[in-house]
Enzyme design. Structure first.
Site, PDB file in Angstrom:
ATOM      1  CB  CYS A 101      -0.878  -0.016   1.256  1.00 47.69           C
ATOM      2  SG  CYS A 101      -2.003   1.386   1.351  1.00 47.69           S
ATOM      3  CG  HIS A 143      -5.615  -2.748  -0.846  1.00 43.33           C
ATOM      4  ND1 HIS A 143      -4.522  -3.275  -0.193  1.00 43.33           N
ATOM      5  CD2 HIS A 143      -5.404  -1.405  -0.913  1.00 43.33           C
ATOM      6  CE1 HIS A 143      -3.691  -2.276   0.125  1.00 43.33           C
ATOM      7  NE2 HIS A 143      -4.202  -1.133  -0.312  1.00 43.33           N
ATOM      8  CD  GLU A 144      -6.655   1.041  -3.886  1.00 41.51           C
ATOM      9  OE1 GLU A 144      -6.803   2.128  -3.282  1.00 41.51           O
ATOM     10  OE2 GLU A 144      -5.581   0.439  -3.908  1.00 41.51           O
ATOM     11  CG  HIS A 147      -7.262   2.904   1.280  1.00 41.30           C
ATOM     12  ND1 HIS A 147      -6.375   3.086   2.312  1.00 41.30           N
ATOM     13  CD2 HIS A 147      -6.594   2.177   0.355  1.00 41.30           C
ATOM     14  CE1 HIS A 147      -5.216   2.508   2.014  1.00 41.30           C
ATOM     15  NE2 HIS A 147      -5.323   1.944   0.839  1.00 41.30           N
TER      16      HIS A 147
HETATM   17 NI    NI Z   1      -3.718   0.944  -0.076  1.00 42.79          NI
END
Ligand code: NI
Length: 176
Positions: A101, A143-144, A147
């Site tokens: 990341c 994953h994105e 956030h």
């Molecule tokens: Ni990330």
């Protein structure tokens, strides 16, 4: 414009980002934000970036995944803007990948995630969209989108012996 990436420890990465309405999405400010996110993602060599990663707590993230062969799967996604995304997990089957990341530089961690998901979101024109993502792409998308909900991948590393610095990851874990 390339913007500085926020790093782990910055509270903005731990907030649930603000949901966007249509007027905000179509504003010049958001158009510029998306361009800055794209410039920054490309500059730092990411395949995705979320607005909190440049310090803006809004539910916007981008993914652009050039065709890659990961673990025998051919995966790609053209430049896509996800606004106000909601994930539905379609299968409990999980698979693990070594994630990294931009906000946690220098580290890699093994994370297992569901491998078949449906994402409902708005695009940059505030149109309703859906994406069915499987395999490695499902991992990238989760994953994105994490956030936007105050999560980092390291929260999902269940076995901390599989959290490593990049060099040690390459030395001890990367399958040759
Ligand atoms: Ni990330």
């Amino acid at each position: 414009m390339i913007r500085e990436v926020t790093r782990m420890g910055n509270p903005v990465l731990r907030q649930v980002a603000q949901v966007m309405n249509k007027a905000e999405t179509l504003s010049d400010e958001t158009t510029r934000l998306i361009l800055d996110m794209r410039d920054s993602m490309k500059h730092y060599g990411g395949i995705g970036i979320a607005a909190p990663q440049i310090g803006v707590s809004k539910q916007i993230c981008l993914i652009e995944l050039p065709s890659v062969n990961r673990y025998g799967q051919e995966v790609s996604l053209p430049f896509t803007v996800f606004i106000n995304p909601i994930i539905e997990v379609l299968s409990d089957d999980k698979a693990g990948y070594w994630e990294g990341c931009l906000s946690v530089p220098g580290l890699r961690g093994w994370v297992e995630r569901p491998q078949k998901i449906l994402v409902r979101y708005k695009n940059e024109k505030f149109e309703d969209c859906e994406l069915l993502a499987e395999g490695f792409l499902a991992t990238v998308v989760q994953h994105e989108l994490d956030h936007l909900f105050g999560k980092l991948y390291i929260d999902r590393v269940e076995d901390l012996t599989k959290l490593a610095y990049q060099e040690e990851y390459e030395q001890f874990f990367l399958t040759k």
